[in-house]
Scaffold this motif. Structure first.
Motif, PDB file in Angstrom:
ATOM      1  N   LEU A 242      -3.868   1.981 -13.646  1.00 36.95           N
ATOM      2  CA  LEU A 242      -3.277   1.878 -12.317  1.00 36.95           C
ATOM      3  C   LEU A 242      -1.925   1.175 -12.330  1.00 36.95           C
ATOM      4  CD1 LEU A 242      -6.448   1.014 -10.203  1.00 36.95           C
ATOM      5  CD2 LEU A 242      -5.305   3.216 -10.429  1.00 36.95           C
ATOM      6  N   LYS A 243      -1.311   1.122 -13.486  1.00 36.99           N
ATOM      7  CA  LYS A 243       0.005   0.485 -13.582  1.00 36.99           C
ATOM      8  C   LYS A 243       1.028   1.469 -14.113  1.00 36.99           C
ATOM      9  CE  LYS A 243       2.435  -3.570 -15.362  1.00 36.99           C
ATOM     10  NZ  LYS A 243       2.317  -4.835 -16.119  1.00 36.99           N
ATOM     11  N   LEU A 266       4.494 -14.153  -5.817  1.00 36.08           N
ATOM     12  CA  LEU A 266       3.719 -14.738  -6.903  1.00 36.08           C
ATOM     13  C   LEU A 266       2.297 -14.189  -6.928  1.00 36.08           C
ATOM     14  CD1 LEU A 266       4.872 -18.461  -6.719  1.00 36.08           C
ATOM     15  CD2 LEU A 266       5.229 -16.891  -8.623  1.00 36.08           C
ATOM     16  N   ALA A 267       1.675 -14.061  -5.744  1.00 41.31           N
ATOM     17  CA  ALA A 267       0.306 -13.552  -5.683  1.00 41.31           C
ATOM     18  C   ALA A 267       0.220 -12.131  -6.228  1.00 41.31           C
ATOM     19  CB  ALA A 267      -0.204 -13.602  -4.252  1.00 41.31           C
ATOM     20  N   GLY A 268       1.223 -11.311  -5.919  1.00 44.20           N
ATOM     21  CA  GLY A 268       1.232  -9.945  -6.429  1.00 44.20           C
ATOM     22  C   GLY A 268       1.322  -9.904  -7.941  1.00 44.20           C
ATOM     23  N   LYS A 269       2.168 -10.753  -8.517  1.00 44.44           N
ATOM     24  CA  LYS A 269       2.319 -10.774  -9.967  1.00 44.44           C
ATOM     25  C   LYS A 269       1.062 -11.323 -10.658  1.00 44.44           C
ATOM     26  CE  LYS A 269       6.339  -9.010  -9.734  1.00 44.44           C
ATOM     27  NZ  LYS A 269       6.451  -7.556 -10.013  1.00 44.44           N
ATOM     28  N   VAL A 270       0.419 -12.309 -10.021  1.00 42.13           N
ATOM     29  CA  VAL A 270      -0.827 -12.839 -10.581  1.00 42.13           C
ATOM     30  C   VAL A 270      -1.904 -11.762 -10.599  1.00 42.13           C
ATOM     31  CG1 VAL A 270      -2.733 -14.442 -10.163  1.00 42.13           C
ATOM     32  CG2 VAL A 270      -0.372 -15.251 -10.030  1.00 42.13           C
ATOM     33  N   ASP A 333       6.017   3.803  -9.437  1.00 45.89           N
ATOM     34  CA  ASP A 333       5.609   2.429  -9.196  1.00 45.89           C
ATOM     35  C   ASP A 333       4.801   2.367  -7.898  1.00 45.89           C
ATOM     36  OD1 ASP A 333       5.807  -0.344  -8.070  1.00 45.89           O
ATOM     37  OD2 ASP A 333       6.876  -0.685  -9.950  1.00 45.89           O
ATOM     38  N   ILE A 334       3.543   1.954  -7.995  1.00 43.86           N
ATOM     39  CA  ILE A 334       2.666   1.954  -6.824  1.00 43.86           C
ATOM     40  C   ILE A 334       3.085   0.886  -5.817  1.00 43.86           C
ATOM     41  CG2 ILE A 334       0.306   1.469  -6.076  1.00 43.86           C
ATOM     42  CD1 ILE A 334      -0.727   3.049  -8.368  1.00 43.86           C
ATOM     43  N   GLY A 335       3.576  -0.252  -6.301  1.00 42.77           N
ATOM     44  CA  GLY A 335       4.072  -1.273  -5.387  1.00 42.77           C
ATOM     45  C   GLY A 335       5.213  -0.761  -4.533  1.00 42.77           C
ATOM     46  N   ARG A 336       6.082  -0.001  -5.135  1.00 44.10           N
ATOM     47  CA  ARG A 336       7.216   0.575  -4.393  1.00 44.10           C
ATOM     48  C   ARG A 336       6.726   1.586  -3.357  1.00 44.10           C
ATOM     49  NH1 ARG A 336      12.024   2.555  -8.055  1.00 44.10           N
ATOM     50  NH2 ARG A 336      11.987   0.301  -8.414  1.00 44.10           N
ATOM     51  N   LEU A 337       5.722   2.387  -3.736  1.00 44.39           N
ATOM     52  CA  LEU A 337       5.162   3.344  -2.774  1.00 44.39           C
ATOM     53  C   LEU A 337       4.562   2.620  -1.566  1.00 44.39           C
ATOM     54  CD1 LEU A 337       3.297   5.984  -4.981  1.00 44.39           C
ATOM     55  CD2 LEU A 337       5.355   6.332  -3.631  1.00 44.39           C
ATOM     56  N   PRO A 367      11.262  -8.593  -1.885  1.00 47.40           N
ATOM     57  CA  PRO A 367      12.336  -7.596  -1.800  1.00 47.40           C
ATOM     58  C   PRO A 367      11.833  -6.253  -1.281  1.00 47.40           C
ATOM     59  CG  PRO A 367      12.401  -8.734  -3.906  1.00 47.40           C
ATOM     60  CD  PRO A 367      11.139  -9.161  -3.234  1.00 47.40           C
ATOM     61  N   ASP A 368      12.751  -5.461  -0.727  1.00 51.19           N
ATOM     62  CA  ASP A 368      12.383  -4.184  -0.113  1.00 51.19           C
ATOM     63  C   ASP A 368      11.649  -3.247  -1.066  1.00 51.19           C
ATOM     64  OD1 ASP A 368      13.473  -5.024   2.217  1.00 51.19           O
ATOM     65  OD2 ASP A 368      15.316  -3.837   2.084  1.00 51.19           O
ATOM     66  N   GLU A 369      11.987  -3.274  -2.355  1.00 45.65           N
ATOM     67  CA  GLU A 369      11.391  -2.347  -3.315  1.00 45.65           C
ATOM     68  C   GLU A 369      10.233  -2.976  -4.082  1.00 45.65           C
ATOM     69  OE1 GLU A 369      12.376   0.953  -3.718  1.00 45.65           O
ATOM     70  OE2 GLU A 369      13.394   0.440  -1.864  1.00 45.65           O
ATOM     71  N   GLU A 370       9.714  -4.091  -3.597  1.00 47.05           N
ATOM     72  CA  GLU A 370       8.681  -4.826  -4.321  1.00 47.05           C
ATOM     73  C   GLU A 370       7.543  -5.158  -3.361  1.00 47.05           C
ATOM     74  OE1 GLU A 370       7.071  -6.818  -7.691  1.00 47.05           O
ATOM     75  OE2 GLU A 370       8.903  -5.647  -7.566  1.00 47.05           O
ATOM     76  N   ALA A 371       6.348  -4.621  -3.616  1.00 44.78           N
ATOM     77  CA  ALA A 371       5.222  -4.894  -2.713  1.00 44.78           C
ATOM     78  C   ALA A 371       3.912  -4.852  -3.493  1.00 44.78           C
ATOM     79  CB  ALA A 371       5.197  -3.881  -1.575  1.00 44.78           C
ATOM     80  N   ASP A 372       3.857  -5.584  -4.609  1.00 45.37           N
ATOM     81  CA  ASP A 372       2.657  -5.544  -5.443  1.00 45.37           C
ATOM     82  C   ASP A 372       1.428  -6.066  -4.695  1.00 45.37           C
ATOM     83  OD1 ASP A 372       4.098  -4.466  -7.455  1.00 45.37           O
ATOM     84  OD2 ASP A 372       4.144  -6.233  -8.730  1.00 45.37           O
TER      85      ASP A 372
END
Length: 408
Positions: A242-243, A266-270, A333-337, A367-372
């Motif tokens: 899923l990555k 930070l939570a998304g990256k963790v 990138d699923i976060g971007r979607l 950021p706009d393109e980052e939503a993990d």
């Protein structure tokens, strides 16, 4: 050296709402791949963790259904998904969630014996519990597994932090885990509780009681969910990851200090590190072992594997062997979607007031393109429908490889 018997496994990894991508891959698999395989084909070992555990249980329990129906039922569940189907959000949660985060209150629901069935977590996932109970044909699981198969559900035991793999079916064998000091395997009749425990994202979802212990997401530990099929002797494994993997030449994005200190970022990256990166480590290790075995046989002859396996079996209970894999992973990138989907419907009121607050919190300072972080929590048909389409397309591109792996 005798030719090893072919045993095929399926690995489904975790990632919350990202699981809609897996549904898309499975949809193509059931509709287009399985009909081209020998009649009666079924994965002998199905292994899952987190949302992958939900799908693994569905794959095992639905084996009696026609392939097209299996795919449609699963995809329709995700296509119709709304946040309220997974998380219960009421007006009281405006106060309740912050209080739970501070440890002032907690979720604890008592079961039939007076002991809590679930405990902790920030969000009430009672709707998800109902979804798991209703959409998986549990009544057929026993008869489907009885045909010489194994279902493996990976969890993390809360008190010790140890990896626990629940095994079900006549093929289930806990012996290899007896050599692993960091994990254990339990042969058990797998139920909805095991699946819900594996899907309990730490901190966010409550821990689930199984027996006398509480369990959460199995994606926290290093050796799941690829380990169970390997320890059960699979030499061909289909993996759904899923990555999204950036091309080697692509430059990694750079973020300011202000961004990287935002809680949502930070939570998304963790969560990425806990639930997505582990399978990548396992796949790299598998590739390395395959390379060592191939080189050893070339230098020392075809008896190399048999000779080293005398020592290997003594240390880990099961010998090494070459394992063929096909990995289907997101082409985008699923976060971007997730970010694009949320911002595309922002202001429309489609989510509802309280879910909208939750999703906005998952994007605060990001950021706009980052939503993990959002990509794990965005259980909404806008997002899940896009992921189904992406999974279906990625599986279509890999169809020839999948057919070759599965023995067409």
């Amino acid at each position: 050296m005798a030719r090893a018997r072919t045993r095929v496994g399926l690995v489904l990894s975790g990632g919350g709402a990202r699981g809609a991508y897996e549904a898309g891959v499975l949809l193509h698999l059931f509709e287009q791949v399985v009909p081209k395989l020998p009649r009666g084909f079924e994965f002998e070992v199905v292994s899952g963790t987190s949302v992958g555990a939900v799908h693994a249980a569905y794959v095992a329990a639905s084996a009696h259904l026609p392939p097209e129906e299996r795919g449609k039922r699963l995809a329709d569940t995700w296509r119709e998904m709304q946040v309220r189907d997974v998380v219960r959000l009421g007006v009281g949660d405006l106060i309740g969630v912050p209080l739970r985060a501070l440890g002032v209150t907690r979720i604890a629901r008592r079961g039939r014996r007076g002991k809590p069935d679930v405990i902790g977590g920030l969000l009430d996932v009672s709707p998800l519990e109902q979804l798991v109970s209703d959409r998986i044909p549990w009544s057929h699981l026993r008869e489907n597994l009885a045909r010489g198969r194994a279902l493996c559900i990976s969890c993390t035991e809360v008190r010790t932090g140890s990896d626990t793999v629940f095994l079900d079916g006549p093929l289930a064998d806990p012996t290899p885990w007896s050599y692993d000091p960091n994990a254990r395997a339990i042969v058990s009749k797998i139920t909805a509780a095991h699946v819900r425990a594996s899907a309990a994202i730490p901190f966010l979802f409550p821990a689930v009681r199984i027996g006398e212990r509480f369990y959460v997401d199995g994606g926290l530990r290093m050796n799941t969910p690829l380990s169970p099929p390997l320890r059960h002797g699979c030499n061909r494994v289909l993996v759904v990851a899923l990555k999204h993997q950036r091309p080697p030449e692509a430059k990694a994005p750079e973020f300011s200090e202000e961004v990287i200190t935002q809680p949502a970022f930070l939570a998304g990256k963790v969560l990425d590190a806990l639930t997505l990166d582990q399978i990548e480590v396992e796949l790299h290790r598998l590739k390395l072992v395959n390379a060592i075995l191939a080189r050893g046989e070339k230098v020392f002859g075809p008896e190399f594997l048999d000779k080293i396996n005398v020592a290997v079996r003594h240390e880990r209970g099961v010998g090494y062997r070459r394992v063929e894999t096909v990995v289907v992973r997101p082409g985008e990138d699923i976060g971007r979607l997730a970010a694009h989907c949320y911002r595309g419907q922002r202001g429309t009121g489609a989510l509802g007031a309280l879910p909208s607050l939750l999703t906005r919190a998952a994007l605060r300072g990001v950021p706009d393109e980052e939503a993990d972080l959002l990509s794990y929590l965005f259980f909404d048909r806008c997002f899940t429908a896009e992921l189904i389409a992406l999974g279906r397309e990625d599986a279509r591109r890999s169809e020839d490889e999948i057919l070759a792996l599965l023995g067409a």
